[in-house]
Write a protein that holds these residues in place. Structure first.
Motif, PDB file in Angstrom:
ATOM      1  N   LEU A  18       0.867  -1.047  -0.144  1.00 29.80           N
ATOM      2  CA  LEU A  18      -0.017  -0.118   0.032  1.00 29.80           C
ATOM      3  C   LEU A  18       0.974   1.290   0.123  1.00 29.80           C
ATOM      4  CD1 LEU A  18      -2.794   1.343  -0.024  1.00 29.80           C
ATOM      5  CD2 LEU A  18      -2.756   0.988   2.716  1.00 29.80           C
ATOM      6  N   GLY A  19       1.823   1.252   0.681  1.00 33.90           N
ATOM      7  CA  GLY A  19       2.772   2.628   0.689  1.00 33.90           C
ATOM      8  C   GLY A  19       3.552   2.600  -0.420  1.00 33.90           C
ATOM      9  N   LEU A  20       3.772   1.420  -0.944  1.00 35.78           N
ATOM     10  CA  LEU A  20       4.798   1.808  -2.271  1.00 35.78           C
ATOM     11  C   LEU A  20       3.707   2.378  -3.634  1.00 35.78           C
ATOM     12  CD1 LEU A  20       7.128  -1.288  -1.999  1.00 35.78           C
ATOM     13  CD2 LEU A  20       7.906   0.775  -2.100  1.00 35.78           C
ATOM     14  N   VAL A  21       2.361   1.818  -3.534  1.00 36.86           N
ATOM     15  CA  VAL A  21       1.465   2.246  -4.384  1.00 36.86           C
ATOM     16  C   VAL A  21       0.965   3.697  -4.052  1.00 36.86           C
ATOM     17  CG1 VAL A  21      -0.695   1.668  -5.329  1.00 36.86           C
ATOM     18  CG2 VAL A  21       0.694  -0.230  -4.821  1.00 36.86           C
ATOM     19  N   ALA A  22       0.976   4.204  -3.005  1.00 32.42           N
ATOM     20  CA  ALA A  22       0.698   5.545  -2.377  1.00 32.42           C
ATOM     21  C   ALA A  22       1.505   5.990  -1.542  1.00 32.42           C
ATOM     22  CB  ALA A  22      -0.733   5.450  -1.941  1.00 32.42           C
ATOM     23  N   PRO A  23       2.843   6.447  -1.824  1.00 29.34           N
ATOM     24  CA  PRO A  23       4.098   6.858  -1.228  1.00 29.34           C
ATOM     25  C   PRO A  23       3.621   8.258  -0.335  1.00 29.34           C
ATOM     26  CG  PRO A  23       4.657   6.856  -3.415  1.00 29.34           C
ATOM     27  CD  PRO A  23       3.274   6.287  -3.323  1.00 29.34           C
ATOM     28  N   ASP A  27       5.604  17.935   2.222  1.00 21.13           N
ATOM     29  CA  ASP A  27       5.735  19.138   2.167  1.00 21.13           C
ATOM     30  C   ASP A  27       7.007  19.946   1.723  1.00 21.13           C
ATOM     31  OD1 ASP A  27       2.984  19.265   2.543  1.00 21.13           O
ATOM     32  OD2 ASP A  27       2.973  20.044   4.378  1.00 21.13           O
ATOM     33  N   ASP A  28       7.921  19.340   2.183  1.00 23.22           N
ATOM     34  CA  ASP A  28       9.265  19.926   2.195  1.00 23.22           C
ATOM     35  C   ASP A  28      10.269  19.407   0.976  1.00 23.22           C
ATOM     36  OD1 ASP A  28       9.613  17.836   3.732  1.00 23.22           O
ATOM     37  OD2 ASP A  28      11.287  18.671   4.995  1.00 23.22           O
ATOM     38  N   LEU A  29       9.614  18.134   0.355  1.00 23.50           N
ATOM     39  CA  LEU A  29      10.485  17.621  -0.594  1.00 23.50           C
ATOM     40  C   LEU A  29       9.338  17.536  -1.954  1.00 23.50           C
ATOM     41  CD1 LEU A  29      11.499  14.368   1.325  1.00 23.50           C
ATOM     42  CD2 LEU A  29      12.772  16.231   0.615  1.00 23.50           C
ATOM     43  N   PRO A  30       9.989  17.645  -3.172  1.00 27.33           N
ATOM     44  CA  PRO A  30       9.431  17.638  -4.507  1.00 27.33           C
ATOM     45  C   PRO A  30       8.511  16.332  -4.586  1.00 27.33           C
ATOM     46  CG  PRO A  30      11.880  17.726  -4.875  1.00 27.33           C
ATOM     47  CD  PRO A  30      11.708  17.390  -3.366  1.00 27.33           C
ATOM     48  N   GLU A  31       7.493  16.563  -5.180  1.00 35.12           N
ATOM     49  CA  GLU A  31       6.653  15.451  -5.614  1.00 35.12           C
ATOM     50  C   GLU A  31       7.258  14.233  -6.376  1.00 35.12           C
ATOM     51  OE1 GLU A  31       2.732  15.945  -7.163  1.00 35.12           O
ATOM     52  OE2 GLU A  31       2.319  17.714  -6.210  1.00 35.12           O
ATOM     53  N   TRP A  32       6.866  12.848  -6.136  1.00 33.46           N
ATOM     54  CA  TRP A  32       7.629  11.667  -6.615  1.00 33.46           C
ATOM     55  C   TRP A  32       7.182  11.930  -8.201  1.00 33.46           C
ATOM     56  CZ3 TRP A  32      10.617   9.763  -3.486  1.00 33.46           C
ATOM     57  CH2 TRP A  32      10.095   9.482  -2.082  1.00 33.46           C
ATOM     58  N   ARG A  69      14.655   1.944  -3.187  1.00 30.42           N
ATOM     59  CA  ARG A  69      15.383   2.745  -1.958  1.00 30.42           C
ATOM     60  C   ARG A  69      16.200   3.744  -2.585  1.00 30.42           C
ATOM     61  NH1 ARG A  69      20.238   2.067   0.013  1.00 30.42           N
ATOM     62  NH2 ARG A  69      20.756   2.840   2.157  1.00 30.42           N
ATOM     63  N   GLN A  70      16.868   3.361  -3.641  1.00 29.76           N
ATOM     64  CA  GLN A  70      17.743   4.504  -4.356  1.00 29.76           C
ATOM     65  C   GLN A  70      16.930   5.646  -4.558  1.00 29.76           C
ATOM     66  OE1 GLN A  70      21.109   4.172  -4.248  1.00 29.76           O
ATOM     67  NE2 GLN A  70      20.917   6.281  -4.672  1.00 29.76           N
ATOM     68  N   VAL A  71      15.812   5.570  -5.309  1.00 28.12           N
ATOM     69  CA  VAL A  71      14.883   6.481  -5.570  1.00 28.12           C
ATOM     70  C   VAL A  71      14.725   7.616  -4.309  1.00 28.12           C
ATOM     71  CG1 VAL A  71      12.674   7.498  -6.207  1.00 28.12           C
ATOM     72  CG2 VAL A  71      13.859   5.690  -7.586  1.00 28.12           C
ATOM     73  N   VAL A  72      14.059   6.992  -3.215  1.00 27.75           N
ATOM     74  CA  VAL A  72      13.931   7.635  -2.019  1.00 27.75           C
ATOM     75  C   VAL A  72      15.316   8.073  -1.473  1.00 27.75           C
ATOM     76  CG1 VAL A  72      13.449   7.213   0.599  1.00 27.75           C
ATOM     77  CG2 VAL A  72      12.127   6.201  -1.260  1.00 27.75           C
ATOM     78  N   GLU A  73      16.407   7.525  -1.471  1.00 26.67           N
ATOM     79  CA  GLU A  73      17.720   7.908  -0.873  1.00 26.67           C
ATOM     80  C   GLU A  73      17.978   9.257  -1.971  1.00 26.67           C
ATOM     81  OE1 GLU A  73      19.796   7.123   1.572  1.00 26.67           O
ATOM     82  OE2 GLU A  73      17.662   6.583   2.049  1.00 26.67           O
ATOM     83  N   ASN A  74      17.971   9.356  -3.247  1.00 23.11           N
ATOM     84  CA  ASN A  74      18.029  10.473  -4.020  1.00 23.11           C
ATOM     85  C   ASN A  74      17.305  11.739  -3.646  1.00 23.11           C
ATOM     86  OD1 ASN A  74      19.911   8.841  -5.425  1.00 23.11           O
ATOM     87  ND2 ASN A  74      18.630   8.447  -7.172  1.00 23.11           N
ATOM     88  N   MET A  75      16.233  11.360  -3.107  1.00 21.23           N
ATOM     89  CA  MET A  75      15.166  12.271  -2.741  1.00 21.23           C
ATOM     90  C   MET A  75      15.665  13.051  -1.374  1.00 21.23           C
ATOM     91  SD  MET A  75      12.265  14.025  -3.288  1.00 21.23           S
ATOM     92  CE  MET A  75      11.089  12.942  -4.453  1.00 21.23           C
ATOM     93  N   GLU A  76      15.899  12.188  -0.475  1.00 20.47           N
ATOM     94  CA  GLU A  76      16.228  12.438   1.010  1.00 20.47           C
ATOM     95  C   GLU A  76      17.238  11.403   1.665  1.00 20.47           C
ATOM     96  OE1 GLU A  76      16.358  14.654   4.404  1.00 20.47           O
ATOM     97  OE2 GLU A  76      15.373  15.284   2.606  1.00 20.47           O
ATOM     98  N   SER A  77      18.603  11.758   1.677  1.00 20.37           N
ATOM     99  CA  SER A  77      19.506  10.957   2.052  1.00 20.37           C
ATOM    100  C   SER A  77      19.199  10.390   3.469  1.00 20.37           C
ATOM    101  CB  SER A  77      20.830  11.647   1.940  1.00 20.37           C
ATOM    102  OG  SER A  77      21.766  10.294   2.477  1.00 20.37           O
ATOM    103  N   GLY A  78      19.330   9.018   3.811  1.00 21.54           N
ATOM    104  CA  GLY A  78      19.087   8.787   5.118  1.00 21.54           C
ATOM    105  C   GLY A  78      17.603   8.095   5.619  1.00 21.54           C
TER     106      GLY A  78
END
Length: 189
Positions: A18-23, A27-32, A69-78
């Motif tokens: 569910l979380g991967l389909v609707a991540p 507010d402080d990060l760009p949209e997927w 995971r890499q997509v997420v880490e590129n958005m916000e490291s850690g």
């Protein structure tokens, strides 16, 4: 393409799907992006096929979860930490594992948003169970992030199993939860 229905207890894998389909959108990060969402959907498909124990790719190769995971880490490291546990002969080695805490947290946040949309009160046990799961998932995520920063294995980080069981029980008491997941039947050979 057809749609399948199944009756089951809600577990870590289902919340992660569910979380991967609707991540979660922050507010402080760009949209997927559309490309990001496609990667997340492939990761959701991998979790759907394998459950919560998706094997790590051979020789540190890539699979849909490592790409997500890499997509997420590129958005916000850690944000989605690399998790290592003890393993091998006599637990002397270190084994990387796919940890689904972050996508399961996103799934619980999506579920809570759906409950709020239905005007369920915070006093409803199912809402309380989702909020408790979110709190425990945030605590686990922080512990995993600390393990990554400090170069430690995550053997002693508490699991989310009890919180997930409590959530599943509370949801079952509140009423049915349907997850509709499209699937394509294999082509005849």
């Amino acid at each position: 393409m057809s749609v399948g229905f199944a009756s089951f207890r809600l577990g870590i894998a289902e919340l992660a799907i569910l979380g991967l389909v609707a991540p979660t959108q922050c507010d402080d990060l760009p949209e997927w992006s559309v490309e990001d969402m496609a990667v997340f959907r492939q990761a959701a498909d991998l979790v759907l096929r394998n459950g919560e124990n998706v094997p790590w790719p051979f020789r540190n190769g890539l699979d849909a979860l490592t790409e997500a995971r890499q997509v997420v880490e590129n958005m916000e490291s850690g944000w989605w930490p690399q998790v290592d546990v003890s393993g091998g002969l006599d637990d002397q080695g270190i084994i990387p594992v796919h940890d689904l805490t972050l996508p399961a947290l996103w799934g619980a946040e999506c579920l809570l948003a759906r409950m709020a949309h239905r005007n369920l009160l915070a006093s409803v046990p199912a809402v309380q169970a989702v909020e408790l799961f979110i709190d425990r998932a945030n605590d686990r995520l922080e512990a995993l992030q600390a393990c990554q920063r400090e170069g430690r294995v995550a053997d002693d980080v508490p699991s989310l199993e009890d919180a997930c069981e409590d959530l599943s029980d509370a949801l079952a008491e509140a009423g049915p939860v349907f997850m509709v997941w499209p699937y394509a039947k294999p082509e005849p050979a």
